[in-house]
Design an enzyme around this catalytic site. Structure first.
Site, PDB file in Angstrom:
ATOM      1  N   THR A 120     -47.607  -3.857 -46.433  1.00  0.00           N
ATOM      2  CA  THR A 120     -47.029  -3.838 -45.090  1.00  0.00           C
ATOM      3  C   THR A 120     -47.880  -3.042 -44.105  1.00  0.00           C
ATOM      4  O   THR A 120     -48.560  -2.069 -44.494  1.00  0.00           O
ATOM      5  CB  THR A 120     -45.616  -3.218 -45.143  1.00  0.00           C
ATOM      6  OG1 THR A 120     -45.161  -2.946 -43.816  1.00  0.00           O
ATOM      7  CG2 THR A 120     -45.598  -1.909 -45.907  1.00  0.00           C
ATOM      8  N   TYR A 144     -40.545   4.009 -46.879  1.00  0.00           N
ATOM      9  CA  TYR A 144     -40.825   2.590 -47.145  1.00  0.00           C
ATOM     10  C   TYR A 144     -42.341   2.357 -47.205  1.00  0.00           C
ATOM     11  O   TYR A 144     -42.867   1.807 -48.175  1.00  0.00           O
ATOM     12  CB  TYR A 144     -40.184   1.720 -46.054  1.00  0.00           C
ATOM     13  CG  TYR A 144     -40.644   0.293 -46.079  1.00  0.00           C
ATOM     14  CD1 TYR A 144     -40.267  -0.555 -47.119  1.00  0.00           C
ATOM     15  CD2 TYR A 144     -41.473  -0.226 -45.085  1.00  0.00           C
ATOM     16  CE1 TYR A 144     -40.703  -1.865 -47.161  1.00  0.00           C
ATOM     17  CE2 TYR A 144     -41.913  -1.531 -45.117  1.00  0.00           C
ATOM     18  CZ  TYR A 144     -41.519  -2.342 -46.158  1.00  0.00           C
ATOM     19  OH  TYR A 144     -41.969  -3.645 -46.205  1.00  0.00           O
TER      20      TYR A 144
HETATM   21  N1  UFG Z   1     -36.287  -4.232 -31.322  1.00  0.00           N
HETATM   22  C1  UFG Z   1     -35.432  -4.185 -30.232  1.00  0.00           C
HETATM   23  N2  UFG Z   1     -34.128  -4.573 -30.440  1.00  0.00           N
HETATM   24  C2  UFG Z   1     -33.663  -4.982 -31.649  1.00  0.00           C
HETATM   25  C3  UFG Z   1     -34.555  -5.009 -32.754  1.00  0.00           C
HETATM   26  C4  UFG Z   1     -35.859  -4.617 -32.543  1.00  0.00           C
HETATM   27  O1  UFG Z   1     -35.808  -3.832 -29.123  1.00  0.00           O
HETATM   28  O2  UFG Z   1     -32.469  -5.298 -31.755  1.00  0.00           O
HETATM   29  C5  UFG Z   1     -37.697  -3.867 -31.099  1.00  0.00           C
HETATM   30  C6  UFG Z   1     -38.194  -2.704 -31.945  1.00  0.00           C
HETATM   31  O3  UFG Z   1     -37.926  -1.496 -31.312  1.00  0.00           O
HETATM   32  C7  UFG Z   1     -39.675  -3.047 -32.052  1.00  0.00           C
HETATM   33  C8  UFG Z   1     -39.698  -4.577 -32.077  1.00  0.00           C
HETATM   34  O4  UFG Z   1     -38.470  -4.978 -31.488  1.00  0.00           O
HETATM   35  O5  UFG Z   1     -40.354  -2.623 -30.899  1.00  0.00           O
HETATM   36  C9  UFG Z   1     -39.791  -5.147 -33.468  1.00  0.00           C
HETATM   37  O6  UFG Z   1     -38.787  -4.563 -34.281  1.00  0.00           O
HETATM   38  P1  UFG Z   1     -38.364  -5.159 -35.695  1.00  0.00           P
HETATM   39  O7  UFG Z   1     -37.213  -4.378 -36.188  1.00  0.00           O
HETATM   40  O8  UFG Z   1     -38.212  -6.636 -35.576  1.00  0.00           O
HETATM   41  O9  UFG Z   1     -39.636  -4.930 -36.595  1.00  0.00           O
HETATM   42  P2  UFG Z   1     -40.438  -3.567 -36.885  1.00  0.00           P
HETATM   43  O10 UFG Z   1     -41.712  -3.672 -36.104  1.00  0.00           O
HETATM   44  O11 UFG Z   1     -39.629  -2.359 -36.716  1.00  0.00           O
HETATM   45  O12 UFG Z   1     -40.651  -3.701 -38.445  1.00  0.00           O
HETATM   46  C10 UFG Z   1     -41.720  -4.356 -38.990  1.00  0.00           C
HETATM   47  C11 UFG Z   1     -41.373  -4.870 -40.386  1.00  0.00           C
HETATM   48  C12 UFG Z   1     -41.156  -3.747 -41.342  1.00  0.00           C
HETATM   49  C13 UFG Z   1     -42.357  -2.854 -41.301  1.00  0.00           C
HETATM   50  C14 UFG Z   1     -42.603  -2.378 -39.903  1.00  0.00           C
HETATM   51  C15 UFG Z   1     -43.823  -1.516 -39.772  1.00  0.00           C
HETATM   52  O13 UFG Z   1     -40.246  -5.685 -40.330  1.00  0.00           O
HETATM   53  O14 UFG Z   1     -40.967  -4.240 -42.647  1.00  0.00           O
HETATM   54  O15 UFG Z   1     -42.810  -3.496 -39.079  1.00  0.00           O
HETATM   55  O16 UFG Z   1     -43.669  -0.663 -38.697  1.00  0.00           O
HETATM   56  F1  UFG Z   1     -42.176  -1.784 -42.083  1.00  0.00           F
END
Ligand code: UFG
Length: 332
Positions: A120, A144
């Site tokens: 990841t 994680y």
């Molecule tokens: N976001 C929102 N609203 C939501 C959900 C997400 O604004 O309801 C934003 C988050 O703050 C972020 C972006 O959308 O800026 C993406 O968020 P996600 O939760 O979709 O994904 P992440 O980037 O947090 O997570 C991903 C992978 C994880 C991994 C991580 C590494 O899904 O498995 O990247 O940072 F660990």
């Protein structure tokens, strides 16, 4: 490129694993899925694959490897929720690191030749620059990411000592669904942006929270490199072909497209695709969110026979939405 035996896919009843099963079967491989169905669904496993309900750390996995003549493993099973890993780190070191240690041992002691591991972008932590290359520092900021980084280290050491090679694939933000709607993201209580946005579009939720508008990005919201799950699944098939072709070489690649979209750009895409306006609720930052994660994908493009086909954001959203509608029709 193929194998005389089977590919064992752990977590093949889950989101990314079920798409890898489809890609392997479509490419002519024979597949056995192992999954303990804690978060996966047996109905998500294509019927052309064999299915065994077992945990990856179970000693019985050795019998599965022998009975099915398993020559390669794609290992997707694990826990994936970043905030949960902060609350319950030992669950992550058990389900990801310790369980994978047992699986690698079962593999190495039973003649498995190739191992592909779901790593990841979270292993990079807060990147010092974007796009991120594979040689940039790996300083995870949550358990994680650390649980996955520890597995990368185990694989490196095991491949040096045993006749097994591996590919570690560091995923960026995986989204979308099989364009033929044979699988998609079915996770209950999902937290990922595109899944949440299409749930809002189908009436499962009233609005989408925007977590932070004060990041140092073009519109202040978080930027991510969204990769279509079917392109990612194809990258796994290409990685397996490479491991078979060059059995003494192992590799680690970023899996992304090398471009990012902000939260607001993603929500605009959902509006375009649905011809609706999703309600945005501006909220504070979520703990631990980096401003921008974008892959430098030049290494994977140069090394593997893999050409991304589905990088267009509207297409990713369209496939995610179609799957969400199908789930609603099926009452799931
Ligand atoms: N976001 C929102 N609203 C939501 C959900 C997400 O604004 O309801 C934003 C988050 O703050 C972020 C972006 O959308 O800026 C993406 O968020 P996600 O939760 O979709 O994904 P992440 O980037 O947090 O997570 C991903 C992978 C994880 C991994 C991580 C590494 O899904 O498995 O990247 O940072 F660990």
């Amino acid at each position: 490129m193929t194998l005389s035996g089977k590919v064992m896919v752990t977590g093949g009843a889950g989101y990314i694993g079920s798409h890898a099963v489809l890609a392997l079967l479509d490419a002519g491989y024979r597949v056995v899925v192992i999954d303990n169905l804690v978060t996966g669904f047996e109905w998500a496993v294509d019927r052309r694959a064999d299915f065994v309900n077992i945990a990856v750390e179970d000693a019985g996995v050795r019998d599965v490897i022998r009975d099915h003549d398993v020559q390669a493993i794609m290992h997707f099973a694990g826990s994936v929720v970043v905030p949960e890993s902060v609350q319950n780190p030992l669950k992550y070191y058990r389900n990801n690191t310790a369980a994978t240690r047992a699986l690698i041992e079962s593999a190495a002691e039973n003649g498995v030749k190739h191992f592909i591991f779901s790593s990841t972008a979270a292993t990079y932590g807060n990147p010092t620059k974007v796009p991120i290359t594979e040689n940039d520092p790996q300083l995870p900021i949550n358990p994680y990411g650390m649980s996955k980084l520890m597995t990368e280290a185990m694989l490196r050491d095991v491949a040096a000592a045993h006749p097994i090679n591996y590919g570690a694939l560091r995923y960026f933000n995986v989204a979308g669904a099989d364009p033929q709607q044979r699988s998609g993201q079915s996770t209950v209580g999902a937290t990922h942006l595109i899944k949440i946005a299409v749930e809002a579009a189908t009436g499962k939720r009233a609005a989408v929270g925007v977590f932070g508008t004060d990041f140092a990005t073009r519109d202040g919201t978080g930027v991510r490199d969204y990769i279509h799950v079917s392109d990612l699944a194809d990258a796994h098939v290409a990685a397996l072909a490479k491991l078979i072709e060059a059995p003494s070489d192992s590799f680690t690649f970023n899996c992304g497209y090398g471009r990012g979209f902000s939260v607001l750009e993603v929500l605009d895409a959902v509006d375009r695709v649905t011809n609706m306006t999703i309600e945005r609720r501006i909220e504070g930052r979520r703990a631990g969110d980096p401003a921008e994660l974008v892959a430098d994908n030049s290494a994977i493009l140069a090394a593997l026979d893999w050409t991304p086909k589905r990088a267009e954001l509207d297409g990713i959203v369209r496939d995610a939405l179609a799957w969400e509608r199908k789930l609603a029709e099926l009452g799931k």
